[in-house]
Write a protein that holds these residues in place. Structure first.
Motif, PDB file in Angstrom:
ATOM      1  N   UNK A   1       0.845  -1.192   0.000  1.00  0.00           N
ATOM      2  CA  UNK A   1       0.000   0.000   0.000  1.00  0.00           C
ATOM      3  C   UNK A   1       0.885   1.248   0.000  1.00  0.00           C
ATOM      4  N   UNK A   2       0.697   2.179  -0.927  1.00  0.00           N
ATOM      5  CA  UNK A   2       1.502   3.400  -0.931  1.00  0.00           C
ATOM      6  C   UNK A   2       1.253   4.245   0.322  1.00  0.00           C
ATOM      7  N   UNK A   3       2.309   4.499   1.071  1.00  0.00           N
ATOM      8  CA  UNK A   3       2.239   5.334   2.261  1.00  0.00           C
ATOM      9  C   UNK A   3       2.826   6.698   1.928  1.00  0.00           C
ATOM     10  N   UNK A   4       2.009   7.737   2.119  1.00  0.00           N
ATOM     11  CA  UNK A   4       2.436   9.102   1.830  1.00  0.00           C
ATOM     12  C   UNK A   4       2.638   9.837   3.154  1.00  0.00           C
ATOM     13  N   UNK A   5       3.868  10.224   3.425  1.00  0.00           N
ATOM     14  CA  UNK A   5       4.153  10.971   4.650  1.00  0.00           C
ATOM     15  C   UNK A   5       3.642  12.402   4.494  1.00  0.00           C
ATOM     16  N   UNK A   6       3.114  12.952   5.582  1.00  0.00           N
ATOM     17  CA  UNK A   6       2.528  14.290   5.519  1.00  0.00           C
ATOM     18  C   UNK A   6       2.715  15.005   6.849  1.00  0.00           C
ATOM     19  N   UNK A   7       2.814  16.335   6.790  1.00  0.00           N
ATOM     20  CA  UNK A   7       2.871  17.113   8.027  1.00  0.00           C
ATOM     21  C   UNK A   7       4.176  17.846   8.220  1.00  0.00           C
ATOM     22  N   UNK A   8       4.255  19.093   7.774  1.00  0.00           N
ATOM     23  CA  UNK A   8       5.430  19.918   8.016  1.00  0.00           C
ATOM     24  C   UNK A   8       6.686  19.470   7.292  1.00  0.00           C
ATOM     25  N   UNK A   9       6.541  18.729   6.205  1.00  0.00           N
ATOM     26  CA  UNK A   9       7.699  18.164   5.496  1.00  0.00           C
ATOM     27  C   UNK A   9       8.373  19.227   4.632  1.00  0.00           C
ATOM     28  N   UNK A  10       9.712  19.237   4.675  1.00  0.00           N
ATOM     29  CA  UNK A  10      10.509  20.134   3.847  1.00  0.00           C
ATOM     30  C   UNK A  10      11.413  19.318   2.928  1.00  0.00           C
ATOM     31  N   UNK A  11      12.011  20.013   1.981  1.00  0.00           N
ATOM     32  CA  UNK A  11      12.871  19.339   1.012  1.00  0.00           C
ATOM     33  C   UNK A  11      14.008  18.576   1.684  1.00  0.00           C
ATOM     34  N   UNK A  12      14.553  19.137   2.742  1.00  0.00           N
ATOM     35  CA  UNK A  12      15.694  18.504   3.416  1.00  0.00           C
ATOM     36  C   UNK A  12      15.316  17.216   4.136  1.00  0.00           C
ATOM     37  N   UNK A  13      14.009  16.986   4.332  1.00  0.00           N
ATOM     38  CA  UNK A  13      13.557  15.774   5.024  1.00  0.00           C
ATOM     39  C   UNK A  13      13.492  14.547   4.110  1.00  0.00           C
ATOM     40  N   UNK A  14      13.517  14.764   2.807  1.00  0.00           N
ATOM     41  CA  UNK A  14      13.227  13.676   1.870  1.00  0.00           C
ATOM     42  C   UNK A  14      14.169  12.472   1.995  1.00  0.00           C
ATOM     43  N   UNK A  15      15.489  12.653   2.044  1.00  0.00           N
ATOM     44  CA  UNK A  15      16.354  11.464   2.117  1.00  0.00           C
ATOM     45  C   UNK A  15      16.038  10.538   3.281  1.00  0.00           C
ATOM     46  N   UNK A  16      15.865  11.108   4.496  1.00  0.00           N
ATOM     47  CA  UNK A  16      15.606  10.241   5.645  1.00  0.00           C
ATOM     48  C   UNK A  16      14.215   9.634   5.586  1.00  0.00           C
ATOM     49  N   UNK A  17      13.245  10.365   5.050  1.00  0.00           N
ATOM     50  CA  UNK A  17      11.894   9.808   4.948  1.00  0.00           C
ATOM     51  C   UNK A  17      11.844   8.664   3.943  1.00  0.00           C
ATOM     52  N   UNK A  18      12.471   8.832   2.798  1.00  0.00           N
ATOM     53  CA  UNK A  18      12.471   7.783   1.779  1.00  0.00           C
ATOM     54  C   UNK A  18      13.148   6.522   2.306  1.00  0.00           C
ATOM     55  N   UNK A  19      14.136   6.694   3.174  1.00  0.00           N
ATOM     56  CA  UNK A  19      14.852   5.538   3.725  1.00  0.00           C
ATOM     57  C   UNK A  19      13.970   4.670   4.607  1.00  0.00           C
ATOM     58  N   UNK A  20      12.821   5.201   5.056  1.00  0.00           N
ATOM     59  CA  UNK A  20      11.922   4.419   5.910  1.00  0.00           C
ATOM     60  C   UNK A  20      11.056   3.452   5.113  1.00  0.00           C
ATOM     61  N   UNK A  21      11.027   3.625   3.801  1.00  0.00           N
ATOM     62  CA  UNK A  21      10.215   2.736   2.977  1.00  0.00           C
ATOM     63  C   UNK A  21       8.876   3.314   2.550  1.00  0.00           C
ATOM     64  N   UNK A  22       8.626   4.595   2.888  1.00  0.00           N
ATOM     65  CA  UNK A  22       7.386   5.217   2.428  1.00  0.00           C
ATOM     66  C   UNK A  22       7.415   5.367   0.911  1.00  0.00           C
ATOM     67  N   UNK A  23       6.228   5.566   0.329  1.00  0.00           N
ATOM     68  CA  UNK A  23       6.119   5.715  -1.122  1.00  0.00           C
ATOM     69  C   UNK A  23       6.428   7.124  -1.576  1.00  0.00           C
ATOM     70  N   UNK A  24       5.972   8.112  -0.794  1.00  0.00           N
ATOM     71  CA  UNK A  24       6.152   9.493  -1.187  1.00  0.00           C
ATOM     72  C   UNK A  24       5.750  10.447  -0.079  1.00  0.00           C
ATOM     73  N   UNK A  25       5.590  11.726  -0.445  1.00  0.00           N
ATOM     74  CA  UNK A  25       5.278  12.746   0.552  1.00  0.00           C
ATOM     75  C   UNK A  25       4.198  13.687   0.031  1.00  0.00           C
ATOM     76  N   UNK A  26       3.466  14.262   0.972  1.00  0.00           N
ATOM     77  CA  UNK A  26       2.522  15.336   0.675  1.00  0.00           C
ATOM     78  C   UNK A  26       3.063  16.604   1.325  1.00  0.00           C
ATOM     79  N   UNK A  27       3.131  17.678   0.545  1.00  0.00           N
ATOM     80  CA  UNK A  27       3.769  18.908   1.003  1.00  0.00           C
ATOM     81  C   UNK A  27       2.864  20.092   0.694  1.00  0.00           C
ATOM     82  N   UNK A  28       2.783  21.024   1.623  1.00  0.00           N
ATOM     83  CA  UNK A  28       2.002  22.230   1.395  1.00  0.00           C
ATOM     84  C   UNK A  28       2.867  23.479   1.540  1.00  0.00           C
TER      85      UNK A  28
END
Length: 219
Positions: A156-183
């Motif tokens: 199931x694609x897991x999209x991380x969300x909540x206060x995410x910035x560009x600098x967070x992407x490497x560590x978030x992707x390493x957790x196995x999530x599918x992608x991110x939602x950014x505002x």
């Protein structure tokens, strides 16, 4: 296919939401969620109609937050449901199989429930504190994402969300999530969309395909 980068709109007026959608599309966003909290439904409908015109021009997918009837009325690509915005199974029956349905989760149990209700992706968060959403659930952080993804053991694609910035992407992707939602981070500078896409391995070349009614033979 579920994009790796979801842009979530914000703004004090309908015009501001539309301006940001235009900017996001022009900057390469291929998945936009129209999120208009505290607006009258009639205003959301009219804004969604205009948003659909913009996104169709750019061949960008449009997801409507909460208002699944509006999603169908404007022929959007799907709807994102909060915890109190309706049962995904009932919404699926109303929308039909071609619409994408996402759901909000904060815990492992939330994720399991949404998988049972056959959503197409899960917005899991918040990653950190954010002012764009009220009534936040407990802050997760990288370790919690890693733990939930491992225990879930699902495609199931897991999209991380909540206060995410560009600098967070490497560590978030390493957790196995599918992608991110950014505002907010994208709204501050729409030119960052290309870098987000690069860091997430691109919006089209590396997308994960998720089949809704998975059979045992697919596992």
């Amino acid at each position: 296919m579920i994009s790796k980068l979801h842009y979530i709109t914000q703004g004090d007026t309908a015009e501001q939401h539309l301006e940001y959608i235009q900017n996001a599309c022009s900057s390469g966003a291929d998945w936009i969620q129209l999120r208009m909290k505290n607006f009258d439904e009639a205003v959301v409908l009219e804004t969604a109609k205009k948003a659909r015109e913009i996104t169709m021009h750019f061949q960008t997918r449009l997801i409507i937050n909460d208002f699944f009837k509006i999603a169908k009325a404007v022929n959007a690509d799907g709807v994102h449901l909060g915890k109190d915005d309706g049962c995904p199974l009932e919404v699926r029956e109303y929308l039909g199989k071609w619409y994408r349905i996402g759901g909000t989760a904060n815990t492992l149990e939330d994720c399991k429930t949404l998988i049972d209700k056959k959503v197409d992706y899960i917005g899991l968060g918040p990653f950190r504190f954010t002012t764009t959403k009220s009534n936040l659930g407990p802050i997760l952080g990288t370790d919690a994402y890693q733990d939930i993804v491992n225990k879930l053991d699902s495609d199931m694609p897991i999209i991380a969300v909540g206060g995410i910035t560009l600098s967070d992407i490497p560590e978030l992707i390493s957790t196995g999530i599918h992608g991110v939602a950014v505002s907010t981070d994208i709204t501050k500078n729409f030119n960052t969309i290309s870098q987000f896409n690069t860091d997430l391995n691109g919006p089209s070349t590396q997308e994960q395909v998720y089949k809704m009614n998975k059979t045992d033979d697919d596992a």
